[in-house]
Motif scaffolding. Structure first.
Motif, PDB file in Angstrom:
ATOM      1  N   ARG A   1       3.780   2.126   2.601  1.00 23.28           N
ATOM      2  CA  ARG A   1       4.814   3.098   2.265  1.00 23.28           C
ATOM      3  C   ARG A   1       4.156   4.474   2.286  1.00 23.28           C
ATOM      4  O   ARG A   1       3.214   4.739   1.535  1.00 23.28           O
ATOM      5  CB  ARG A   1       5.389   2.829   0.880  1.00 23.28           C
ATOM      6  N   VAL A   2       4.631   5.365   3.149  1.00 23.99           N
ATOM      7  CA  VAL A   2       4.064   6.702   3.263  1.00 23.99           C
ATOM      8  C   VAL A   2       4.986   7.695   2.553  1.00 23.99           C
ATOM      9  O   VAL A   2       6.178   7.776   2.859  1.00 23.99           O
ATOM     10  CB  VAL A   2       3.874   7.115   4.733  1.00 23.99           C
ATOM     11  N   VAL A   3       4.436   8.418   1.594  1.00 21.46           N
ATOM     12  CA  VAL A   3       5.173   9.412   0.823  1.00 21.46           C
ATOM     13  C   VAL A   3       4.791  10.793   1.334  1.00 21.46           C
ATOM     14  O   VAL A   3       3.611  11.153   1.320  1.00 21.46           O
ATOM     15  CB  VAL A   3       4.864   9.294  -0.675  1.00 21.46           C
ATOM     16  N   ASP A   4       5.765  11.549   1.799  1.00 24.11           N
ATOM     17  CA  ASP A   4       5.525  12.895   2.314  1.00 24.11           C
ATOM     18  C   ASP A   4       5.299  13.848   1.143  1.00 24.11           C
ATOM     19  O   ASP A   4       6.206  14.116   0.365  1.00 24.11           O
ATOM     20  CB  ASP A   4       6.730  13.349   3.142  1.00 24.11           C
ATOM     21  N   GLY A   5       4.064  14.331   1.007  1.00 20.92           N
ATOM     22  CA  GLY A   5       3.727  15.189  -0.108  1.00 20.92           C
ATOM     23  C   GLY A   5       3.717  16.668   0.207  1.00 20.92           C
ATOM     24  O   GLY A   5       3.215  17.464  -0.590  1.00 20.92           O
ATOM     25  N   ARG A   6       4.291  17.056   1.356  1.00 19.12           N
ATOM     26  CA  ARG A   6       4.329  18.485   1.687  1.00 19.12           C
ATOM     27  C   ARG A   6       5.093  19.266   0.616  1.00 19.12           C
ATOM     28  O   ARG A   6       6.161  18.847   0.177  1.00 19.12           O
ATOM     29  CB  ARG A   6       4.988  18.691   3.052  1.00 19.12           C
ATOM     30  N   GLY A   7       4.522  20.365   0.187  1.00 27.40           N
ATOM     31  CA  GLY A   7       5.131  21.164  -0.872  1.00 27.40           C
ATOM     32  C   GLY A   7       4.866  20.649  -2.265  1.00 27.40           C
ATOM     33  O   GLY A   7       5.435  21.163  -3.234  1.00 27.40           O
ATOM     34  N   CYS A   8       4.004  19.653  -2.383  1.00 25.89           N
ATOM     35  CA  CYS A   8       3.741  19.015  -3.677  1.00 25.89           C
ATOM     36  C   CYS A   8       2.256  19.054  -4.025  1.00 25.89           C
ATOM     37  O   CYS A   8       1.403  19.291  -3.169  1.00 25.89           O
ATOM     38  CB  CYS A   8       4.187  17.547  -3.657  1.00 25.89           C
TER      39      CYS A   8
ATOM     40  N   PRO B   1      -5.443  14.056   6.817  1.00 22.46           N
ATOM     41  CA  PRO B   1      -4.611  12.846   6.908  1.00 22.46           C
ATOM     42  C   PRO B   1      -5.349  11.611   6.401  1.00 22.46           C
ATOM     43  O   PRO B   1      -6.577  11.515   6.476  1.00 22.46           O
ATOM     44  CB  PRO B   1      -4.314  12.733   8.406  1.00 22.46           C
ATOM     45  N   ALA B   2      -4.599  10.659   5.902  1.00 20.45           N
ATOM     46  CA  ALA B   2      -5.167   9.374   5.481  1.00 20.45           C
ATOM     47  C   ALA B   2      -5.360   8.472   6.674  1.00 20.45           C
ATOM     48  O   ALA B   2      -4.675   8.616   7.704  1.00 20.45           O
ATOM     49  CB  ALA B   2      -4.229   8.707   4.480  1.00 20.45           C
ATOM     50  N   PRO B   3      -6.282   7.521   6.575  1.00 21.38           N
ATOM     51  CA  PRO B   3      -6.370   6.493   7.615  1.00 21.38           C
ATOM     52  C   PRO B   3      -5.057   5.721   7.706  1.00 21.38           C
ATOM     53  O   PRO B   3      -4.275   5.682   6.751  1.00 21.38           O
ATOM     54  CB  PRO B   3      -7.509   5.593   7.114  1.00 21.38           C
TER      55      PRO B   3
ATOM     56  N   THR C   1       0.847  -1.179   0.000  1.00 16.58           N
ATOM     57  CA  THR C   1       0.000   0.000   0.000  1.00 16.58           C
ATOM     58  C   THR C   1       0.890   1.239   0.000  1.00 16.58           C
ATOM     59  O   THR C   1       1.866   1.313   0.754  1.00 16.58           O
ATOM     60  CB  THR C   1      -0.907   0.019   1.243  1.00 16.58           C
ATOM     61  N   THR C   2       0.571   2.197  -0.851  1.00 16.25           N
ATOM     62  CA  THR C   2       1.286   3.466  -0.899  1.00 16.25           C
ATOM     63  C   THR C   2       0.328   4.578  -0.498  1.00 16.25           C
ATOM     64  O   THR C   2      -0.775   4.675  -1.042  1.00 16.25           O
ATOM     65  CB  THR C   2       1.839   3.740  -2.309  1.00 16.25           C
ATOM     66  N   VAL C   3       0.754   5.403   0.447  1.00 11.33           N
ATOM     67  CA  VAL C   3      -0.058   6.529   0.907  1.00 11.33           C
ATOM     68  C   VAL C   3       0.692   7.816   0.604  1.00 11.33           C
ATOM     69  O   VAL C   3       1.798   8.034   1.109  1.00 11.33           O
ATOM     70  CB  VAL C   3      -0.347   6.441   2.418  1.00 11.33           C
ATOM     71  N   VAL C   4       0.116   8.656  -0.257  1.00  9.83           N
ATOM     72  CA  VAL C   4       0.647  10.000  -0.483  1.00  9.83           C
ATOM     73  C   VAL C   4      -0.064  10.928   0.489  1.00  9.83           C
ATOM     74  O   VAL C   4      -1.282  11.069   0.444  1.00  9.83           O
ATOM     75  CB  VAL C   4       0.430  10.454  -1.940  1.00  9.83           C
ATOM     76  N   GLU C   5       0.703  11.550   1.370  1.00  6.77           N
ATOM     77  CA  GLU C   5       0.152  12.283   2.510  1.00  6.77           C
ATOM     78  C   GLU C   5       0.542  13.755   2.441  1.00  6.77           C
ATOM     79  O   GLU C   5       1.614  14.123   1.932  1.00  6.77           O
ATOM     80  CB  GLU C   5       0.727  11.661   3.791  1.00  6.77           C
TER      81      GLU C   5
ATOM     82  N   THR D   1      -4.799  20.389   1.330  1.00  7.77           N
ATOM     83  CA  THR D   1      -3.963  19.378   1.972  1.00  7.77           C
ATOM     84  C   THR D   1      -4.774  18.091   2.036  1.00  7.77           C
ATOM     85  O   THR D   1      -5.841  18.066   2.662  1.00  7.77           O
ATOM     86  CB  THR D   1      -3.541  19.787   3.391  1.00  7.77           C
ATOM     87  N   GLY D   2      -4.288  17.052   1.379  1.00  5.80           N
ATOM     88  CA  GLY D   2      -5.065  15.826   1.334  1.00  5.80           C
ATOM     89  C   GLY D   2      -4.200  14.606   1.152  1.00  5.80           C
ATOM     90  O   GLY D   2      -2.977  14.659   1.311  1.00  5.80           O
ATOM     91  N   HIS D   3      -4.852  13.512   0.792  1.00  7.40           N
ATOM     92  CA  HIS D   3      -4.145  12.234   0.666  1.00  7.40           C
ATOM     93  C   HIS D   3      -4.721  11.422  -0.489  1.00  7.40           C
ATOM     94  O   HIS D   3      -5.857  11.632  -0.915  1.00  7.40           O
ATOM     95  CB  HIS D   3      -4.273  11.416   1.957  1.00  7.40           C
ATOM     96  N   VAL D   4      -3.893  10.503  -0.994  1.00  2.00           N
ATOM     97  CA  VAL D   4      -4.309   9.496  -1.961  1.00  2.00           C
ATOM     98  C   VAL D   4      -3.729   8.173  -1.484  1.00  2.00           C
ATOM     99  O   VAL D   4      -2.533   8.094  -1.173  1.00  2.00           O
ATOM    100  CB  VAL D   4      -3.806   9.799  -3.385  1.00  2.00           C
ATOM    101  N   VAL D   5      -4.565   7.143  -1.442  1.00  2.09           N
ATOM    102  CA  VAL D   5      -4.125   5.829  -0.986  1.00  2.09           C
ATOM    103  C   VAL D   5      -4.251   4.831  -2.130  1.00  2.09           C
ATOM    104  O   VAL D   5      -5.295   4.740  -2.781  1.00  2.09           O
ATOM    105  CB  VAL D   5      -4.956   5.337   0.222  1.00  2.09           C
ATOM    106  N   VAL D   6      -3.175   4.102  -2.354  1.00  2.00           N
ATOM    107  CA  VAL D   6      -3.100   3.108  -3.423  1.00  2.00           C
ATOM    108  C   VAL D   6      -2.879   1.735  -2.808  1.00  2.00           C
ATOM    109  O   VAL D   6      -1.999   1.561  -1.960  1.00  2.00           O
ATOM    110  CB  VAL D   6      -1.929   3.438  -4.378  1.00  2.00           C
TER     111      VAL D   6
END
Length: 456
Positions: free
Chosen positions: A53-60, A45-47, A8-12, A28-33
């Protein structure tokens, strides 16, 4: 259903532009794959997902992956040649070099072009390959192998030409084929490669080259073959005033009227370029659901004109984006096409002709529609395939631009932090994951030298 037993990949903590039916955007949000599918998209934040694998998406900002709806991958090894010519002279000058392509050169060219597409946000690429020298080998197989190595979702086409110089067309005799040979090879390509299933990484289209390189009989029979086999149809149309004059002289009609006469309008058809359509043409395209691949950079490079993008969209014509061949768009950047689409539309029709969000929609949802994949890709929604791009917007060229879509479309090309295709990383930290960029660059340069030497 998402693939099981995969990471599982979480873009946070990223800005999220969904392109979903409500066009939701989250500051500010999340996408979970999970596996190859998106399972959650939302604000905040995502559940928690154990082992993710958590990907820090700050600034993106995270967007759907881009869909390239028109390209000629083999041309990557003939970039920079004939830099100051229009389409017809450009073609006749380059055909001798293209007549020498083979499996090896096409594989090198496709790897380079697809790698550049990935680095500019593309997750699904369509290729229009129509040059098949008799001793070239398995050219479709070579580019399909390259797409698998780079990691992109791929829609190659079995293109063709059967109208050569001796028949009044542009191509030399050495790169055209007999109609029966073309139709047999096209059906064989569908049998061998086309996968219509949900989540497919490989689908084939039928794509005779253009009205001035293909006979009327081939166009009609190719359309019948494609519809019998349930695959899509593509060709160049209305690209130059020379083409319009050629159709008027030969068929006493516009290119679009000619396409209609041979059965080439419908929701399973999209045309490359579509610059010189009349008002009547636009109505006919819209009423039949026929689409257009807009290639603003190539159109400008060859001096072909500025497509009526705003008019096409206002009429209800589906419009996607394409980079076209690398020999008429050396940058090969799909992200660049968003910016150029906006700028050229506004140069033609004023500041409200095309918004930055409309350009993003053309690069994603509308591109997916042209390829018949809008139920699978083109937006960030649970149940859709995990094709997404995470763009870094906190660097000097973008810091201070509060609208992430404006930053992405109008600003300098930002670093690509992450590109997922079918849930798998293809780009990380602005570098290709699966192929060696330096090695490919070296191979491209050597291949161009060899090809030009071969052409004499």
């Amino acid at each position: 259903m998402a693939e099981r037993g995969t990471v599982t990949t979480v873009v946070e903590s990223a800005a999220v532009v969904t392109l979903d039916p409500h066009r939701r955007e989250f500051t500010t949000g999340h996408v979970v794959v999970q596996g190859n599918q998106i399972v959650a998209v939302g604000a905040g934040p995502a559940p928690a997902y154990e082992g993710a694998r958590v990907v820090d998406g700050r600034g993106c900002v995270v967007t759907p992956g881009f869909v390239n709806t028109h390209q000629h991958l083999y041309q990557w090894v003939t970039r920079g040649l004939v830099p100051d010519a229009g389409l017809f002279r450009w073609l006749t000058t380059l055909y001798p070099a293209w007549a020498g392509i083979d499996e090896e050169s096409v594989h090198v060219a496709a790897t380079g072009a697809l790698g550049q597409l990935a680095l500019t946000g593309c997750t699904t690429a369509f290729d229009h390959h129509y040059v098949f020298p008799r001793d070239g080998g398995d050219l479709l197989g070579a580019e399909i192998r390259a797409a698998a190595e780079v990691g992109l979702r791929f829609h190659p086409s079995r293109g063709s030409m059967d109208l050569s110089e001796k028949d009044g067309g542009l191509p030399p005799d050495s790169v055209v084929q007999d109609r029966d040979e073309i139709l047999l090879a096209t059906e064989a390509a569908i049998d061998r490669w086309h996968d219509p299933s949900f989540g497919s990484m490989l689908q084939v289209a039928v794509a005779p080259c253009s009205p001035f390189s293909v006979t009327t009989e081939l166009l009609r029979e190719a359309a019948g073959l494609a519809r019998r086999r349930g695959v899509r149809l593509h060709t160049h149309l209305a690209e130059t005033t020379d083409e319009s004059a050629w159709c008027a002289d030969r068929f006493s009609c516009t290119p679009a009227e000619y396409a209609e006469s041979v059965g080439w309008l419908g929701p399973d058809v999209w045309f490359a370029h579509g610059i010189h359509f009349t008002d009547a043409d636009l109505k006919q395209l819209a009423s039949t659901g026929t689409g257009v691949a807009h290639c603003p950079s190539s159109n400008a490079r060859l001096g072909a004109g500025i497509a009526r993008t705003a008019d096409l969209r206002a009429a209800g014509v589906p419009v996607g984006l394409g980079v076209d061949g690398a020999a008429s768009n050396e940058a090969g950047s799909l992200l660049e096409e968003l910016r150029h689409a906006v700028l050229f539309a506004r140069a033609r029709g004023g500041p409200e002709s095309l918004t930055v969000r409309a350009a993003l929609e053309m690069a994603t949802l509308e591109g997916a529609r042209l390829l018949g994949r809008s139920h699978e890709i083109g937006s960030l929604e649970p149940g859709k395939l995990a094709d997404l791009a995470l763009w870094r917007l906190d660097t000097l060229p973008h810091a201070g631009i509060t609208d992430p879509v404006a930053a992405l479309v109008l600003g300098a090309p930002p670093p690509l932090q992450l590109l997922l295709v079918n849930g798998q990383p293809v780009v990380e930290n602005n570098h290709l994951v699966r192929v060696d960029e330096s090695a490919v660059a070296t191979q491209v340069a050597r291949t161009q030298q060899a090809l030009l030497a071969k052409a004499g």
